[in-house]
Write a protein that holds these residues in place. Structure first.
Motif, short mmCIF file in Angstrom:
data_model
loop_
_atom_site.label_atom_id
_atom_site.label_comp_id
_atom_site.label_asym_id
_atom_site.label_seq_id
_atom_site.Cartn_x
_atom_site.Cartn_y
_atom_site.Cartn_z
N THR A 240 0.81 -1.22 0.00
CA THR A 240 0.00 0.00 0.00
C THR A 240 0.85 1.26 0.00
O THR A 240 0.31 2.36 -0.13
N GLY A 241 2.16 1.12 0.19
CA GLY A 241 3.04 2.28 0.28
C GLY A 241 3.24 2.77 1.70
O GLY A 241 4.10 3.60 1.96
N GLN A 242 2.47 2.26 2.65
CA GLN A 242 2.63 2.61 4.06
C GLN A 242 2.39 1.37 4.92
O GLN A 242 1.26 1.00 5.23
N VAL A 243 3.49 0.71 5.25
CA VAL A 243 3.40 -0.44 6.13
C VAL A 243 2.92 0.01 7.50
O VAL A 243 3.28 1.09 7.99
N ARG A 244 2.08 -0.81 8.13
CA ARG A 244 1.62 -0.52 9.48
C ARG A 244 1.90 -1.73 10.38
O ARG A 244 1.98 -2.86 9.91
N PHE A 245 2.06 -1.43 11.67
CA PHE A 245 2.33 -2.47 12.64
C PHE A 245 1.09 -2.72 13.49
O PHE A 245 0.22 -1.85 13.64
N LEU A 246 1.01 -3.92 14.03
CA LEU A 246 -0.09 -4.27 14.93
C LEU A 246 0.43 -5.15 16.06
O LEU A 246 1.53 -5.71 15.98
N ALA A 247 -0.35 -5.24 17.13
CA ALA A 247 -0.03 -6.10 18.26
C ALA A 247 -0.80 -7.40 18.10
O ALA A 247 -2.00 -7.39 17.80
N THR A 248 -0.12 -8.53 18.30
CA THR A 248 -0.77 -9.83 18.10
C THR A 248 -1.16 -10.51 19.40
O THR A 248 -1.73 -11.59 19.37
N GLY A 249 -0.85 -9.87 20.54
CA GLY A 249 -1.25 -10.45 21.82
C GLY A 249 -2.73 -10.22 22.10
O GLY A 249 -3.46 -9.65 21.28
N THR A 250 -3.16 -10.67 23.27
CA THR A 250 -4.55 -10.54 23.68
C THR A 250 -4.70 -9.30 24.55
O THR A 250 -4.00 -9.17 25.56
N PRO A 251 -5.59 -8.36 24.20
CA PRO A 251 -5.76 -7.15 25.02
C PRO A 251 -6.03 -7.49 26.48
O PRO A 251 -6.85 -8.37 26.78
N GLY A 252 -5.31 -6.81 27.37
CA GLY A 252 -5.53 -7.00 28.80
C GLY A 252 -4.89 -8.24 29.40
O GLY A 252 -5.04 -8.50 30.60
N ASP A 253 -4.16 -9.01 28.60
CA ASP A 253 -3.59 -10.27 29.09
C ASP A 253 -2.28 -9.99 29.84
O ASP A 253 -1.18 -10.19 29.32
N THR A 254 -2.40 -9.53 31.07
CA THR A 254 -1.21 -9.19 31.87
C THR A 254 -1.16 -9.96 33.18
O THR A 254 -0.23 -9.78 33.96
N ALA A 255 -2.10 -10.85 33.42
CA ALA A 255 -2.19 -11.53 34.72
C ALA A 255 -0.95 -12.36 35.02
O ALA A 255 -0.54 -12.48 36.18
N LEU A 256 -0.34 -12.93 34.03
CA LEU A 256 0.84 -13.78 34.23
C LEU A 256 2.13 -13.01 34.00
O LEU A 256 3.18 -13.61 33.76
N GLY A 257 2.05 -11.69 34.06
CA GLY A 257 3.26 -10.88 33.94
C GLY A 257 3.61 -10.46 32.54
O GLY A 257 4.70 -9.94 32.31
N ARG A 258 2.70 -10.67 31.59
CA ARG A 258 2.98 -10.21 30.23
C ARG A 258 3.01 -8.69 30.21
O ARG A 258 2.32 -8.02 30.99
N LEU A 259 3.81 -8.15 29.31
CA LEU A 259 4.12 -6.72 29.32
C LEU A 259 3.35 -5.94 28.26
O LEU A 259 3.27 -6.36 27.10
N THR A 260 2.79 -4.84 28.69
CA THR A 260 2.25 -3.82 27.80
C THR A 260 3.00 -2.52 28.12
O THR A 260 3.74 -2.44 29.10
N LEU A 261 2.78 -1.49 27.34
CA LEU A 261 3.44 -0.22 27.63
C LEU A 261 2.96 0.34 28.97
O LEU A 261 3.75 0.95 29.71
N GLU A 262 1.69 0.15 29.27
CA GLU A 262 1.17 0.63 30.55
C GLU A 262 1.88 -0.08 31.70
O GLU A 262 2.26 0.55 32.70
N VAL A 263 2.09 -1.39 31.59
CA VAL A 263 2.78 -2.15 32.63
C VAL A 263 4.24 -1.72 32.73
O VAL A 263 4.78 -1.54 33.83
N ILE A 264 4.88 -1.54 31.59
CA ILE A 264 6.29 -1.11 31.58
C ILE A 264 6.45 0.21 32.33
O ILE A 264 7.36 0.37 33.16
N ARG A 265 5.59 1.17 32.05
CA ARG A 265 5.71 2.48 32.73
C ARG A 265 5.52 2.33 34.23
O ARG A 265 6.25 2.94 35.02
N ARG A 266 4.55 1.53 34.62
CA ARG A 266 4.32 1.31 36.05
C ARG A 266 5.55 0.71 36.72
O ARG A 266 5.98 1.17 37.79
N GLU A 267 6.16 -0.27 36.07
CA GLU A 267 7.29 -0.96 36.68
C GLU A 267 8.54 -0.08 36.68
O GLU A 267 9.31 -0.11 37.65
#
Length: 406
Positions: free
Chosen positions: A288-315
């Protein structure tokens, strides 16, 4: 003649090649210890590397052979070389020619296509002595083949404070228009400091060898921006990430026990704010002339310590608080540089990297936060334009005779 190594600023070392010299941002021992293809490609791209000298020449020419990575179906602009004369932009030169490495995004296969050298020329300089600063491309590797002038040149011996910065592709300058417009360069030029940029696309992964590199290099102030690549890779959990960052900072402190050290959490990126990685290229955007990125994880899946940007900032915020005994350690929430409101007005073109305008914004904000009188780097941001000041100290000049331009 090849460009004298004494003129090169912002590199760890230079490699002698059959054609000339190639600046590297990481030392050979790192490249030998961990010859990862992504890391090697990024460290050889000359983000923040400059050729700096004084001269009375009216015309200067530098010949390079760039190496650039092309992705069919995902057009990307070529790199540029920015030339400053006495602190003012004199030439912005888009690269042509060079060796093209073509990578198929679907299969990962690559092929090399050799090309001709490229010449960058600055001419019409007025009579007198000038400080020339040539910013090499932030997104291409270059061999420096030849430097010619119609008068001798002098090694720049200015003694401005040195800022060492480590971060991800955003710090390397992805999506920036030109090498002097990546956000760390914008900040460094505004603050009047020298920049050693260890922004490495896809490779800000809390690697111990990067901490050792920072430990062992001269530095007046240091910043590290960590988190986004760890989420992109889905490479850690909270349990491994937090101790790794502690160890990273401890190693830096082994070499710089009292240097102002700024820990920066990730900028805003909507795809990973609440959704873990891995990150991936959106296959629907290829072609398309503009590659885009996406997240392939499950939204909100942080119970087992998985990292999101929100979790990273908190830590990271909590980690900095627990290191309060280190009075020269500072913490900056990355959303203060680029936050949700900025994403609404200056959206990330590919969902991950800032636009050229956003690089300018981030650089200005960082300089205003870190280098002003009440900022963590206050002593470093002194002097009239610092590295861009043509009246810098001229003691102990080293004069180099170059071949005259025909």
């Amino acid at each position: 003649m090849s460009v004298p190594a004494e003129l090169i600023h912002g590199a760890a070392e230079v490699e002698v090649t059959p054609r000339g010299i190639r600046p590297h941002r990481l030392p050979a021992w790192v490249r030998e210890q961990f010859p990862d293809g992504q890391l090697l490609a990024m460290e050889s791209q000359t983000s923040g590397v400059r050729v700096v000298f004084h001269t009375t020449a009216t015309r200067v020419e530098m010949v390079t052979c760039p190496t650039w990575i092309a992705y069919p179906g995902a057009d990307r602009p070529r790199g540029r070389i920015d030339v400053y004369a006495d602190g003012e932009l004199a030439v912005r030169d888009e690269l042509s020619g060079g060796d093209r490495i073509e990578v198929d995004l679907a299969t990962g296969r690559s092929s090399l296509h050799p090309g001709p050298p490229h010449a960058t020329t600055i001419e019409g300089l007025p009579a007198g002595r000038h400080r020339i600063e040539i910013w090499l491309p932030h997104n291409e590797s270059v061999e420096l083949l030849d430097l010619r002038a119609d008068a001798p040149i002098e090694v720049d011996d200015a003694d401005q404070p040195l800022w060492v910065h480590h971060g991800s592709s955003i710090s390397q300058g992805s999506n920036a228009l030109a090498p002097s417009e990546i956000w760390p360069a914008v900040a460094a030029r505004r603050a009047g400091v020298r920049l050693r940029n260890l922004g490495l696309g896809g490779s800000a992964l809390v690697d111990p060898f990067l901490a050792r590199v920072i430990r062992d290099v001269p530095a007046d102030v240091i910043s590290v921006k960590l988190g986004i690549n760890v989420v992109n890779l889905d490479g850690m959990r909270v349990r491994t990430f937090v101790p790794a960052v502690h160890g990273f900072l401890d190693t830096i402190r082994d070499g710089h026990p009292d240097v102002p050290l700024l820990l920066i959490s990730p900028l805003f990126a909507g795809i990973h704010e609440h959704t873990p990685g891995p990150g991936a290229i959106d296959p629907g955007s290829i072609g398309t002339g503009q590659v885009r990125f996406l997240a392939t994880g499950t939204p909100g899946d942080t119970a087992l310590g998985r990292l999101t940007l929100e979790v990273i900032r908190r830590e990271l915020r909590s980690l900095a608080e627990r290191r309060a005994a280190d009075k020269n350690l500072h913490y900056l929430d990355g959303t203060g540089l680029y936050g949700p409101a900025d994403a609404a007005g200056l959206p990330l073109p590919d969902g991950l990297h800032p636009s050229p305008e956003a690089h300018q914004l981030i650089g200005r904000r960082f300089a205003e936060y870190a280098f002003t009188s009440d900022g963590p780097f206050a002593p470093a941001g002194t002097g009239p334009r610092g590295a861009d000041n043509p009246e810098s100290d001229r003691r102990g000049r080293t004069v180099i005779e170059l071949r005259d331009i025909p």
